[in-house]
Design a protein around this motif. Structure first.
Motif, PDB file in Angstrom:
ATOM      1  N   UNK A 348       0.607  -0.538 -11.326  1.00 35.72           N
ATOM      2  CA  UNK A 348       0.912   0.615 -10.810  1.00 35.72           C
ATOM      3  C   UNK A 348       2.527   0.334 -10.543  1.00 35.72           C
ATOM      4  N   UNK A 355       4.985  14.954  -5.741  1.00 42.44           N
ATOM      5  CA  UNK A 355       3.802  15.471  -6.279  1.00 42.44           C
ATOM      6  C   UNK A 355       2.757  14.236  -6.584  1.00 42.44           C
ATOM      7  N   UNK A 356       1.471  14.328  -5.720  1.00 42.69           N
ATOM      8  CA  UNK A 356       0.744  12.900  -6.034  1.00 42.69           C
ATOM      9  C   UNK A 356       0.632  12.364  -7.187  1.00 42.69           C
ATOM     10  N   UNK A 357       0.294  13.121  -8.159  1.00 44.70           N
ATOM     11  CA  UNK A 357      -0.013  12.471  -9.700  1.00 44.70           C
ATOM     12  C   UNK A 357       1.179  11.903 -10.171  1.00 44.70           C
ATOM     13  N   UNK A 359       3.441  10.377  -8.394  1.00 46.25           N
ATOM     14  CA  UNK A 359       4.287   9.159  -7.351  1.00 46.25           C
ATOM     15  C   UNK A 359       3.846   7.946  -7.881  1.00 46.25           C
ATOM     16  N   UNK A 360       3.246   7.745  -9.023  1.00 45.97           N
ATOM     17  CA  UNK A 360       3.155   6.607  -9.557  1.00 45.97           C
ATOM     18  C   UNK A 360       2.784   6.608 -11.226  1.00 45.97           C
ATOM     19  N   UNK A 362       1.516   4.163 -14.531  1.00 49.19           N
ATOM     20  CA  UNK A 362       0.810   3.077 -15.073  1.00 49.19           C
ATOM     21  C   UNK A 362       1.763   2.349 -16.081  1.00 49.19           C
ATOM     22  N   UNK A 379       6.457   2.994  -2.681  1.00 45.04           N
ATOM     23  CA  UNK A 379       4.979   3.418  -2.264  1.00 45.04           C
ATOM     24  C   UNK A 379       4.935   3.757  -0.878  1.00 45.04           C
TER      25      UNK A 379
ATOM     26  N   UNK B 102      -5.381   4.118  -6.450  1.00 46.47           N
ATOM     27  CA  UNK B 102      -4.186   5.189  -6.332  1.00 46.47           C
ATOM     28  C   UNK B 102      -3.057   4.394  -5.456  1.00 46.47           C
ATOM     29  N   UNK B 104      -0.236   4.756  -3.613  1.00 49.21           N
ATOM     30  CA  UNK B 104      -0.094   5.074  -2.329  1.00 49.21           C
ATOM     31  C   UNK B 104      -1.103   5.266  -1.224  1.00 49.21           C
ATOM     32  N   UNK B 113      -0.195  -2.405  -3.825  1.00 52.65           N
ATOM     33  CA  UNK B 113      -0.634  -1.854  -5.093  1.00 52.65           C
ATOM     34  C   UNK B 113       0.004  -2.838  -5.938  1.00 52.65           C
TER      35      UNK B 113
END
Lengths: 478, 248
Positions: A348, A355-357, A359-360, A362, A379, B102, B104, B113
């Motif tokens: 990650x 925007x949550x999806x 924010x990271x 893969x 993070x 997830x 965060x 993470x």
């Protein structure tokens, strides 16, 4: 037997075999003329694409002689054998071996070894029957009586030269250069210069040759799995010694298997950090070696490191308790990635986005990134974010009596949940600077149902607008 | 098993550990039973109920109802306490249905993470293979697998691999698995109502049932609360012992 293709003035022969040539046929004739001469002629359509593919495969095969091989036109292959001939007991033996093998595959092959590629092209195709295929260094006299076609000119230029009475290369070389170039353009001169080594003609190899090669040629073709393994192991040991001497490690390795029937198989592996340990390489290849189909036997194996990097000096340092040895971790990641696929072994990585999806992301796992032990600053470690996030938010049926309030009850995956407590809303606006962003703001709620399960829900859109708002379930809290 | 993990129990001296190991070898005890734990839950009541004083290297099963994230929460709270990278293996289906960890959000459970390596396997055999590879690798904090039920042979292989690599292997299961298992401990966890804070959900609460434990007596159950600021687990109330239910 002849191959045909439609050309100027009807269907013409493009290639003929030896038997057809003996009967007086030649490439370029119309099919009607050929049929008149030889009524029983077998014809087939020419397939230039397949021919090109076969020639490319054959070029690959030729890399068993020299790393510097290139396609040459539609019917030729050129090899730069500088420094390679001694591996095959000299130029004569090398050429004999190459021609013998090509004939064994069923090809009609002619070869020549000369000082320049252009001379080799002409000498292979136009030399007199009795002449030897190899011209010694500096030996240009035998080229002079060749027809001008040996200069690899366009048919129009050849016709022009013929009209002028210039039949052989000798006649052209004797002419003054100025008028010749005025009359015929620069091509003829350029070809002459290339043939006699006055101008360079670089060979661009089909595959860029890398210096990290280790090869093994077998007196008897091998086919047993144990033999292939043993050979691969020896090649790895050899290559690793070379790499270690230069302080390099391999990041990508390819094993090429040259089969007796001319097919070449490639097996490639990647490593997450430079390696020069034969046992590590062997473990990575172990799974893949099963895929090798030896057919009637493998006559040569080449191990190539197509990507290398300098080894860092920190390798092999002592690790404290609870700390992982970087080599062990790299080995694990390599094995996982080679079996499951690189994109399936990820880590990650934080991204600046609210925007949550987003924010990271893969990213493909690599040791370097894992060595950072403190959490990356990107993070935001807050408990207002869920433990797991659904890849696609799932629509739910929610009942919320008051606008801007969390739902009282909702239905997700056919199960009804009654909300006991809720926290929110947290408004997360769309990233308007992104073209693909959804135009609606989301109001997120942390809710706990009466059984104690905690969810992250959001409402997209507002009550009282033309389009009714929609509810989604996006994540789970522990 | 002379090799002991030195990361936990800082108070025990080197000499003490050597004596302990020597005693262990002399006694010829089975591996695992007297071994030093890899990780403690941090809640004294639970650690005391485990014969090892925590979780030893080997295979552990954590089950929960379909879709209940409590199992992931509990396992993260455990492995957050052990240093090193974590190999998290799951099938594509699990990733789609339950979502992936997830970044965060998992920091709240003490798991950074950047320690996670996520591996996705297409087939159960691949998932088991990946787990075994991870279990053998020294220095990983843990291997977690979601979406696979190993049979006895596969479970035995995992247990041996974990012992060889001093690794912790967690199997996340859906529903209570009734089949025999080689797991050293078998847990069933469930999300429990939290103590609300300002009308919103409070700190995570779970009921944790240790229903099978090798060499560890009768099943036990606790209600626990996770403190996401202090990163610690504490028992809120001791539940009634379940005597016969699953003494397998």
């Amino acid at each position: 037997m002849a191959l045909t293709a439609s050309g100027q003035g009807g269907i013409r022969l493009t290639a003929i075999d030896v038997a057809a040539a003996r009967l007086g046929l030649s490439a370029g004739m119309t099919l009607a003329d050929a049929r008149a001469l030889v009524p029983g002629l077998t014809v087939a359509d020419a397939d230039p694409a397949a021919d090109a593919k076969a020639l490319a495969a054959l070029t690959d095969w030729c890399s068993r002689y020299s790393p510097w091989c290139a396609l040459d036109g539609a019917d030729g292959i050129r090899l730069d054998i500088t420094g390679c001939a001694h591996l095959f007991d000299g130029e004569a033996a090398m050429l004999t071996d190459l021609i013998r093998r090509l004939r064994a595959f069923g090809f009609t092959a002619r070869g020549a070894i000369t000082d320049t590629p252009a001379a080799a092209w002409g000498w292979a195709r136009f030399r007199p029957k009795a002449a030897p295929p190899i011209l010694n260094q500096g030996e240009t006299a035998p080229l002079l009586p060749l027809p001008v076609a040996a200069l690899r000119l366009e048919p129009e230029s050849i016709d022009t030269l013929r009209v002028l009475g210039l039949d052989t290369i000798a006649t052209v070389t004797h002419l003054p250069r100025g008028p010749l170039s005025q009359r015929l353009g620069d091509t003829v001169l350029a070809r002459l210069d290339r043939m006699f080594g006055r101008a360079a003609e670089p060979i661009s190899p089909r595959a860029v040759a890398e210096p990290w090669l280790s090869r093994m040629i077998f007196a008897e073709p091998i086919g047993r799995r144990e033999d292939i393994d043993a050979a691969a192991e020896r090649l790895m040991a050899h290559l690793c010694r070379e790499l270690a001497l230069k302080g390099q490690g391999a990041r990508r390795l390819v094993l090429h298997f040259y089969r007796v029937d001319g097919a070449v198989q490639h097996i490639a592996i990647g490593t997450s950090r430079p390696t020069h340990t034969p046992s590590h390489m062997l473990r990575l290849f172990a799974e893949r070696l099963e895929q090798v189909e030896p057919g009637f036997g493998i006559e040569a194996i080449v191990l190539e490191a197509t990507r290398t990097e300098p080894l860092s000096a920190t390798q092999g340092t002592l690790t404290a308790a609870g700390e992982i040895d970087a080599t062990d971790l790299a080995g694990l990641i390599d094995r996982l990635q080679n079996r499951l696929g690189p994109s399936r072994v990820v880590q990650l990585v934080p991204v600046e986005s609210h925007v949550p999806e987003r924010a990271e992301v893969q990213a493909v796992a690599a040791v370097r990134a894992l060595k950072r032990l403190k959490p990356p600053p990107g993070f935001i470690l807050k408990s207002a974010r869920p433990l797991s996030l659904l890849p696609i938010p799932e629509p739910i049926e929610a009942i919320a009596p008051v606008p801007d309030d969390p739902p009282l009850t909702f239905r997700w995956r056919r199960i009804q949940h009654r909300v006991a407590f809720a926290d929110g809303p947290e408004r997360i606006g769309p990233e308007w600077w992104r073209a693909e962003a959804s135009p609606k703001a989301r109001d997120y709620y942390r809710v706990e149902d009466q059984a104690g399960r905690r969810f992250w829900l959001y409402r997209e859109g507002l009550y009282g607008t033309a389009e009714p708002p929609r509810w989604f379930l996006h994540g789970f809290f522990p | 098993m002379e090799q002991h993990n030195t990361s936990s129990r800082p108070t025990s001296s080197r000499a003490g550990r050597i004596a302990q190991a020597a005693a262990l070898i002399r006694a010829g005890l089975t591996k695992g039973s007297e071994e030093e734990p890899c990780v403690r839950t941090g809640a004294a009541e639970i650690d005391d109920a485990l014969p090892w004083g925590g979780l030893p290297p080997g295979l552990h099963e954590i089950a929960a109802s379909y879709g209940d994230p409590a199992k992931a929460g509990f396992v993260m709270s455990l492995i957050g306490r052990r240093p090193g990278p974590v190999l998290w293996c799951r099938s594509r289906r699990t990733a789609l249905e339950a979502g992936d960890p997830y970044g965060p959000g998992i920091g709240g459970l003490g798991l950074s993470p950047d320690r996670l390596i996520l591996a996705e396997a297409a087939k159960p055999a691949e998932l088991l293979w990946a787990m075994e590879e991870g279990a053998r690798t020294r220095g990983l904090a843990a291997v977690v697998a979601d979406g696979v039920t190993p049979d006895l042979t596969a479970g035995r292989r995992l247990q041996l691999a974990a012992e060889a690599g001093q690794g912790l292997v967690f199997l996340l299961a859906t529903r209570r698995q009734s089949a025999a298992s080689t797991a050293l401990t078998r847990w069933f966890v469930a999300s429990a109502p939290s103590r609300p804070e300002a009308d919103g959900p409070g700190r995570p609460c779970w009921t944790i049932e240790l229903w099978r434990c090798r060499g560890g007596g009768r099943p036990r159950e606790w209600m626990v609360e996770w403190d996401d600021a202090a990163l610690s687990l504490s028992v809120v109330s001791q539940m009634a012992d379940r005597s016969l239910a699953a003494a397998g």
